[in-house]
Design an enzyme around this catalytic site. Structure first.
Site, PDB file in Angstrom:
ATOM      1  N   VAL A 251       0.835  -1.202   0.000  1.00 41.85           N
ATOM      2  CA  VAL A 251       0.000   0.000   0.000  1.00 41.85           C
ATOM      3  C   VAL A 251       0.873   1.257   0.000  1.00 41.85           C
ATOM      4  CG1 VAL A 251      -2.019  -1.056   1.041  1.00 41.85           C
ATOM      5  CG2 VAL A 251      -0.228  -0.182   2.526  1.00 41.85           C
TER       6      VAL A 251
ATOM      7  N   ALA B   5      -2.918  -5.970   2.084  1.00 41.56           N
ATOM      8  CA  ALA B   5      -1.823  -6.282   3.005  1.00 41.56           C
ATOM      9  C   ALA B   5      -0.725  -5.236   2.886  1.00 41.56           C
ATOM     10  CB  ALA B   5      -1.253  -7.666   2.712  1.00 41.56           C
TER      11      ALA B   5
ATOM     12  N   THR C 277       4.606  -4.650  -4.276  1.00 36.30           N
ATOM     13  CA  THR C 277       5.780  -4.534  -3.421  1.00 36.30           C
ATOM     14  C   THR C 277       7.043  -4.762  -4.248  1.00 36.30           C
ATOM     15  OG1 THR C 277       6.064  -6.876  -2.835  1.00 36.30           O
ATOM     16  CG2 THR C 277       4.384  -5.647  -1.630  1.00 36.30           C
TER      17      THR C 277
ATOM     18  N   VAL D 135       8.353  -3.499 -16.756  1.00 33.63           N
ATOM     19  CA  VAL D 135       9.175  -2.741 -17.694  1.00 33.63           C
ATOM     20  C   VAL D 135       8.338  -1.600 -18.249  1.00 33.63           C
ATOM     21  CG1 VAL D 135      10.550  -2.803 -19.804  1.00 33.63           C
ATOM     22  CG2 VAL D 135      10.398  -4.850 -18.355  1.00 33.63           C
TER      23      VAL D 135
ATOM     24  N   GLY E 243       9.743  10.595  -6.433  1.00 32.17           N
ATOM     25  CA  GLY E 243       9.162   9.261  -6.557  1.00 32.17           C
ATOM     26  C   GLY E 243       9.555   8.495  -7.795  1.00 32.17           C
TER      27      GLY E 243
ATOM     28  N   GLU F 114      13.803   3.969  -6.894  1.00 34.45           N
ATOM     29  CA  GLU F 114      13.454   3.006  -5.866  1.00 34.45           C
ATOM     30  C   GLU F 114      13.710   3.659  -4.505  1.00 34.45           C
ATOM     31  OE1 GLU F 114      12.216   0.027  -6.281  1.00 34.45           O
ATOM     32  OE2 GLU F 114      12.420  -0.170  -8.458  1.00 34.45           O
TER      33      GLU F 114
ATOM     34  N   ASP G  51      18.208  -2.481 -11.639  1.00 38.05           N
ATOM     35  CA  ASP G  51      16.821  -2.368 -12.085  1.00 38.05           C
ATOM     36  C   ASP G  51      16.728  -2.540 -13.597  1.00 38.05           C
ATOM     37  OD1 ASP G  51      13.981  -1.691 -11.564  1.00 38.05           O
ATOM     38  OD2 ASP G  51      14.467   0.071 -12.773  1.00 38.05           O
TER      39      ASP G  51
ATOM     40  N   LYS H 188      14.964  -5.538 -15.956  1.00 34.98           N
ATOM     41  CA  LYS H 188      14.026  -5.246 -17.041  1.00 34.98           C
ATOM     42  C   LYS H 188      14.496  -5.838 -18.366  1.00 34.98           C
ATOM     43  CE  LYS H 188      12.370  -0.943 -14.928  1.00 34.98           C
ATOM     44  NZ  LYS H 188      12.338   0.530 -15.008  1.00 34.98           N
TER      45      LYS H 188
END
Length: 811
Positions: A470, A502, A552, A606, A661, A664, A675, A679
């Site tokens: 979340v 969750a 997540t 991706v 934002g 990561e 990352d 991808k």
């Protein structure tokens, strides 16, 4: 003339019996009516319970008896306002109770309860209630059903003497009173004069017998539901009232657990073509369900779904059964002789086994009976001992139009299979009006819901979502679902039901759907959770059309995918770990999803919301081959290298990427190229090549020592790179070039590197945090296909996850 029957709930309370009075008096203004009433709700069960206590010599029978007396007295005190009428009714009722008490006392003394005595005891429920109703409705006449409903003994059981009963009914009602009150259920043996009954639910049958004998205009069954429902509303919220049914459809639904009408009720009126209308005493304005011979505009192939819980399947098997005449006759004759009812039969074409469905309560007796019947065959090995599997449930889908709709059975099997529901036995008649099958009892709710949804009996298609995570992406996704909820219901007939949410430490669940306006507070107040508990809770809910949504970056959560897919739960993942992990695990996930008929979607792994993976899949599925991929896949790195200038050093651009934002939570994942490597591995795999992360050639731009130590150390040391980056940036600017961190796959060779691109390169003008992918294929060889757009950000990533969810909903 009409016949109206009111069930136990319709006379079970003051409000319901007063509603009955209004309904009857309104109908009686237009024509003569016969009113058949059941015992007060629950009284028949109490009469039986009290008789059993008395038989065992248990003094508690007196307390149960007094409770019944008190209930009837209170009812009379409340509803009969005229003093003299109330006194007269008390005398009638108390006389009946005195008789009943004497019978109970006799049973108590001799510890014996014969069938004759039991039938007599059970008759008092209707005798009491009908007298109360007759006193309540002025001008009505009480009629004793024992005088005209006659039974005869056949094979040790009482059955209706139809010919005699019809004649007596016609004689009795030759001159119809305005309102006749008849106790249902009760009958009398034609030879002995003993009190008998028509079986539990027999009040419906009484009403049907009267309606058929007197050629009534209609038979109305007044109960506590609006009519026949498409399914059990206690299990399926979307179940709704069926407006019209044929006699045959109503019979099938009644036989398979839809306890709206006692099944024998249908036959007498069906022969006379008298319609049955089922109405709700508590909602008399409702249309109800009309049951008649033919239905106009009967378009839906499936009318309804009903079920029988507590089913046992007994399999009779042996090689000696093949081609032998009379085996099935012996099976059913021996069971019938012992009073065991079989409601489902399934036989293999080879004839070497026959499976029968009985109630769990009859299972032990049935097995013993059959083992005894085939004792000799079992002893010499020609047959095997009976095998029984209990704790099952039988489901029936019913509709006359199924025989005109090819593929119903195939769709049934496919729908259940995709939901991970195994069929244990199946039975289908040549008429194709009823397809019955047996499943595990634990799968009943799921079976009913998925079939109701799939066969368009529900107003909305339902997708049940479990959202894990979340944070920025998960939070945005929940906002988007909440915003689009009504729009999807209105224009797509789709309900996105969030049944689980969750966080990293807590989880909440609600089968009916969580309140998305207050989930955050509820989540904080919930019990602690972890990935294993989350998985177990999801599997225990065993809910239909389930989708697990992973927002997540947790490996522990990604490790749940295999188990979820194996249990026919689709997975939508923003989490890159599973799709970029060891190739064998990735391949197993894909293969499991395919075999199980569910979906494993990870488009946002991706390019956030860009349709990159979907496009690659479409190209391959159409026969094209991916030869080369060149891409800027990190919105974070592209943002950094677009932001850097003489006034904003490298370290500052990294901080901005984190604050806005794009990166990561730990920017080192982006700066290390990890990352992008993930991808690239995902794209290469989706393009049809086998590759792992360690196969990717890495050409990085931040020294290794910056990735060691804590995140605090990283932020502290990062400005040390600013001078070097500024010098290189100035040179790059003078040459008219820009930095782009490029991922490349060329015939399965993979690499990532910080490259310098000139103004004529497609990557040169890539702005902000955008991503770009060039796909060179056999069809797009000279001019590669280009996909470009926002490649980072919580909102676009959440939108991409949402799109994946919708792609599952639209299957």
């Amino acid at each position: 003339m009409k016949v109206l029957k009111f069930g136990g709930t319709s006379v079970g309370s003051v409000s319901s019996i007063l509603s009955l009075k209004q309904i009857v008096e309104k109908e009686a203004k237009h024509q003569s009516i016969i009113v058949v009433v059941s015992a007060l709700g629950g009284i028949t069960d109490q009469l039986i319970k009290t008789s059993l206590l008395a038989r065992e010599g248990d003094e508690r029978w007196r307390k149960e008896f007094d409770a019944m007396v008190d209930r009837h007295h209170k009812m009379i005190d409340t509803i009969i306002t005229d003093t003299s009428e109330r006194e007269l009714l008390f005398n009638k009722v108390d006389t009946l109770f005195e008789q009943l008490q004497s019978i109970y006392y006799g049973v108590f003394l001799i510890h014996d309860l014969s069938h004759k005595t039991q039938d007599t005891i059970e008759s008092y429920g209707e005798r009491l209630s009908s007298n109360i109703v007759a006193s309540l409705i002025r001008g009505s006449k009480w009629m004793d059903a024992r005088k005209f409903i006659k039974t005869e003994k056949e094979h040790g059981r009482q059955r209706l003497d139809t010919e005699l009963t019809n004649q007596l009914v016609k004689d009795t009602f030759k001159s119809l009173p305005r309102i006749s009150i008849v106790p249902g259920f009760i009958a009398e043996d034609r030879d002995t004069g003993d009190i008998t009954n028509l079986g539990r639910g027999g009040s419906d049958y009484t009403a049907s017998i009267l309606a058929a004998a007197l050629d009534a205009e209609v038979l109305e069954i007044w109960t506590d539901v609006d009519g026949f429902m498409t399914a059990d509303p206690r299990v399926i919220k979307e179940a709704y009232t069926i407006n019209e049914l044929s006699y045959a459809e109503a019979m099938e639904l009644s036989n398979f657990g839809a306890k709206v009408i006692y099944p024998p009720t249908i036959y007498p009126v069906c022969v006379k073509n008298i319609p049955i209308r089922v109405k709700n005493t508590f909602n008399p304005q409702g249309k109800g369900t009309i049951i008649k011979s033919s239905i106009e505009n009967n378009q839906k192939p499936i009318k309804g779904i009903s079920s029988i819980k507590a089913t046992t399947v007994i399999t009779v098997t042996g090689l000696s059964m093949v081609g032998v005449v009379g085996v099935n006759r012996r099976i059913f004759s021996s069971l019938a002789a012992n009073g065991i009812s079989v409601f489902l039969v399934s036989q293999a074409a080879s004839e070497n086994n026959t499976s029968i469905g009985v109630k769990d309560e009859d299972a032990v007796n049935a097995v013993n009976v059959l083992n005894e019947e085939f004792k000799l065959e079992i002893e010499d090995g020609r047959m095997f001992p009976m095998y029984a599997e209990s704790g099952l449930a039988t489901v029936a889908i019913v509709g006359e139009n199924m025989k005109h709709s090819p593929g119903i059975t195939g769709k049934l099997f496919g729908t259940l299979g995709r939901s991970g529901i195994s069929i244990i036995a199946i039975a289908q008649g040549a008429s194709e009006m009823n397809i019955s099958f047996v499943v595990k009892g634990s799968d009943l709710r799921k079976s009913l819901n998925v079939l109701h949804d799939s066969f368009f009996l529900s107003e909305y298609k339902v997708l049940n979502l479990f959202i894990c995570g979340v944070g920025t992406v998960g939070g945005k996704l929940i906002e988007q679902i909440k915003k689009q909820y009504e729009e999807l219901k209105l224009h797509s007939n789709l309900k996105l039901n969030v049944v689980g949410i969750a966080s990293s430490h807590n989880a909440i669940f609600n089968r009916e759907g969580l309140d998305l306006d207050h989930y955050s507070e509820e989540l904080k107040a919930s019990e602690p959770s972890n990935p294993e508990k989350l998985r177990d809770s999801i599997l225990q809910m065993n809910i239909f059309n389930s989708v697990f949504v992973d927002c997540t970056a947790s490996k522990d959560v990604a490790d749940l995918y295999q188990s979820l897919l194996e249990n026919n739960i689709s997975v939508v993942a923003a989490n890159k770990i599973a799709a970029s992990g060891p190739f064998e695990e990735y391949e197993l996930l894909k293969r499991t999803a395919l075999q199980r008929g569910v979906k494993f979607r990870f488009e946002t792994n991706v390019g956030a919301g860009l349709p990159i993976i979907g496009t690659i899949n479409d190209l391959r599925n159409s026969g094209d081959k991916i030869l080369k991929i060149e891409a800027v896949l990190s919105g974070t790195l592209n943002f950094i290298f677009n932001e850097i200038n003489a006034d904003i050093p490298f370290s500052e651009t990294v901080k901005r990427a984190k604050e806005q934002g794009y990166s990561e939570p730990d920017p080192r994942i982006d700066l290390s190229g990890k990352d992008v490597i993930r991808k690239l591995v995902i794209l290469t795999r989706e393009a049809g090549y086998k590759v792992n992360q360690e196969d990717v050639e890495k050409n990085l731009f931040v020294p290794d020592e910056f990735f060691k130590g804590s995140l605090e150390d990283f932020w502290k040391n990062l400005p040390n790179l600013d001078t070097d980056f500024e010098q290189r940036r100035q040179r790059l600017s003078e040459e008219g070039k820009r930095w782009r961190f490029v991922a490349t796959m060329d015939n399965c060779r993979t690499s990532v590197a910080l490259k310098e691109v000139a103004a004529n390169h497609p990557f040169y003008n890539l702005e902000g945090s955008n991503n770009i992918v060039l796909l060179t294929t056999e069809r797009y060889k000279e001019y590669p296909m280009q996909i470009q757009g926002y490649g980072a950000g919580a909102s676009v990533t959440a939108a991409g996850v949402f799109a994946n969810i919708m792609s599952i909903a639209n299957i």
